[in-house]
Design an enzyme around this catalytic site. Sequence first.
Site, PDB file in Angstrom:
ATOM      1  CB  SER A   1      -5.056   1.133  -1.065  1.00 40.40           C
ATOM      2  OG  SER A   1      -4.271  -0.104  -1.410  1.00 40.40           O
TER       3      SER A   1
ATOM      4  CD  GLU B   1      -3.070   0.643   2.147  1.00 42.00           C
ATOM      5  OE1 GLU B   1      -3.958  -0.399   2.336  1.00 42.00           O
ATOM      6  OE2 GLU B   1      -3.140   1.350   3.292  1.00 42.00           O
TER       7      GLU B   1
ATOM      8  CD  GLU C   1     -13.743 -10.561  -4.124  1.00 40.89           C
ATOM      9  OE1 GLU C   1     -14.752 -11.143  -4.458  1.00 40.89           O
ATOM     10  OE2 GLU C   1     -13.779  -9.358  -3.605  1.00 40.89           O
TER      11      GLU C   1
ATOM     12  CD  GLU D   1      -2.611   0.998  -4.571  1.00 43.12           C
ATOM     13  OE1 GLU D   1      -2.702   0.172  -3.321  1.00 43.12           O
ATOM     14  OE2 GLU D   1      -3.464   1.230  -5.077  1.00 43.12           O
TER      15      GLU D   1
ATOM     16  CB  CYS E   1      -6.546  -3.267   5.874  1.00 43.99           C
ATOM     17  SG  CYS E   1      -6.255  -1.460   6.612  1.00 43.99           S
TER      18      CYS E   1
HETATM   19 FE1  HC1 Z   1      -7.944  -5.257  11.991  1.00 42.11          FE
HETATM   20 FE2  HC1 Z   1      -6.400  -5.376   9.845  1.00 42.11          FE
HETATM   21  S1  HC1 Z   1      -6.139  -4.079  11.572  1.00 42.11           S
HETATM   22  S2  HC1 Z   1      -8.638  -4.809   9.593  1.00 42.11           S
HETATM   23  O1  HC1 Z   1      -8.580  -3.695  12.118  1.00 42.11           O
HETATM   24  O2  HC1 Z   1      -5.763  -4.258   8.549  1.00 42.11           O
HETATM   25  O3  HC1 Z   1     -10.109  -7.236  12.096  1.00 42.11           O
HETATM   26  O4  HC1 Z   1      -6.739  -5.851  14.400  1.00 42.11           O
HETATM   27  O5  HC1 Z   1      -6.723  -7.809  11.368  1.00 42.11           O
HETATM   28  O6  HC1 Z   1      -6.873  -7.759   7.917  1.00 42.11           O
HETATM   29  O7  HC1 Z   1      -3.545  -6.330  10.382  1.00 42.11           O
HETATM   30  C1  HC1 Z   1      -9.479  -6.570  12.204  1.00 42.11           C
HETATM   31  C2  HC1 Z   1      -7.241  -5.589  13.653  1.00 42.11           C
HETATM   32  C3  HC1 Z   1      -7.131  -6.851  11.203  1.00 42.11           C
HETATM   33  C4  HC1 Z   1      -6.622  -6.929   8.694  1.00 42.11           C
HETATM   34  C5  HC1 Z   1      -4.563  -5.979   9.994  1.00 42.11           C
END
Ligand code: HC1
Length: 579
Positions: free
Chosen positions: A329, A283, A376, A286, A309
């Site tokens: 992203s 990310e 996907e 990117e 995410c």
């Molecule tokens: Fe999350 Fe993530 S931080 S989304 O909040 O980007 O669930 O903890 O696992 O995939 O690493 C949740 C937390 C987690 C993802 C990461």
Amino acid sequence: MLTVTIDGKITTVPAGSTILDAAKKLDVDIPTLCYLNLEDLRINNKGASCRICVVEVEGRRNLAPACATPASDNMVVKTNTLRVLNARKTVLELLLSDHPKDCLVCAKSGECELQNLAEKFGIRESPYDGGEMSHYRKDISTSIIRDMDKCIMCRRCETMCNDVQTCGVLSGVNRGFSAVVAPAFEMNLADTVCTNCGQCVAVCPVGALVEHDHTWEVVDALANPDKVVIVQTAPAVRSALGEDLGIAPGTSVTGKMAAALRRLGFDHVFDTDFAADLTIMEEGSEFLDRLTRHLNGDQTAKLPILTSCCPGWVKFFEHNFPDMLDVPSTAKSPQQMFGAIAKSYYAEILGIPREKLVVVSVMPCLAKKYECARPEFAVDGNPDVDIVISTRELARLIKRMNIDFAGLPDEDFDNPLGESTGAAPIFGVTGGVIEAALRTAYELATGETLQKLEFEDLRGMDGVKVATVQVGPHALRIGVAHGLGNARKLLERVRAGEAFHAIEVMACPGGCIGGGGQPYHHGDIELLKLRTKVLYDEDAGKPLRKSHQNPYIIELYEKFLGKPLSEKSHHLLHTHYFK
Ligand code: HC1
Ligand code: SF4
């Protein structure tokens, strides 16, 4: 200030306070059900519909709901007279007369606020039993089970879904025994714009909204001798798991969690934090690529980049901002990056086909259950992540398997997919993903060492944060939102033309620490702050704190992926979005 006397104790509260606020200040317990107020997060259920909190106010004829009655100067309140106790008892008996008595097999048993009050008031039967009752079919989505026979119409879920998350999925419809909180036309949740954020589950006081439990699928997989079963644990899980296992809130249980997962029988115990570092590589690269092209006048290079995410957030923007699908992203979430790498790179290391590997995730989130089932994220029908359980479900599994969690030693994760830098745990807190990305983007863009790693302006519980961060010659305008209502506000500003370079969004208030799969916080904001501190402390205590320093990430690129944004990286680690 107003002087208020409650049960003979005197206190002062600011104008605008309720009787309940004054009682809290005096440590006088007034029971509540529909009440929910997390001020720092602007979450306030104003229904005052259940009337369990009624009190006697001197000089008034009627009992008053403490949660909705403003305190006034020299007010005298009594919370435990016979009249008050009888009124509360009647409220409970009426609620229970239209409530299934299947507490033994209810997912909320032991944590149900109605059950706890019935116990406290010594209610063994209701004089109103035997009359008409509500009956609805169960609605089962991948993430959430709605059992509206158990609903007490407190409307907390509705406030959360409509006012806080602005998803508009749930509303009260019909009257009398047909009254129910439901999606439009009483559709199944899975057929609506529900984001699976699970925040309605997080605030439901009873068992009407609960997670779809997948613990038995995990037990089955672990008992299957033909499978290699591995596990990854999300950043926020370690900040709260101990709360359900007899350990004081605010205690990091990372080492005990790894030990417990090993005792449960997982063949390898890995960490989503490893994939969080990987996400930053992709990310962050990117972002720098888009920024450079944008500065060179390339109109196709869209800014701001939006983090991608959080699966609740992804579904939210797919439904609500279909005109902006080229803005987020393309990086998959850490959960899905982990699955893709496990079933390619790691399966290769083990010398087994991907079908023999079972990837289990432990997540603070209910939307992750939905995310791993998106088509996907599968190859020929074999998903990259097979089973997702929440933090609460892991605690349940640890208890079921008779593991003495508090007595476990601290153990490390396995490698190569278990190592992480300090940039990874802070993913679990609002502002953390963008802070982690900036640490790496700064060093990649400038070639200089970043001196101060903490981006204080991006931290804290404000719903929307905006800050300018200097990266070499560039002053980058960064936005952070947590909670989907705040995300909507920020995205509307982007749509209206306000310039940002990068924006982080997390669907849940506070970030993943407040996820719909975490131990119930029961409206305690201090608990969410303690969880936040656990993750910032874990970052501060790590020897390496920038994702690009992770030696196993460096090795993964050298041996397998080539470099960030390579063809192989694109194939395995990036995705696209749908209207
Ligand atoms: Fe999350 Fe993530 S931080 S989304 O909040 O980007 O669930 O903890 O696992 O995939 O690493 C949740 C937390 C987690 C993802 C990461
Ligand atoms: Fe609304 Fe989130 Fe619950 Fe779906 S999961 S109904 S979006 S609060």
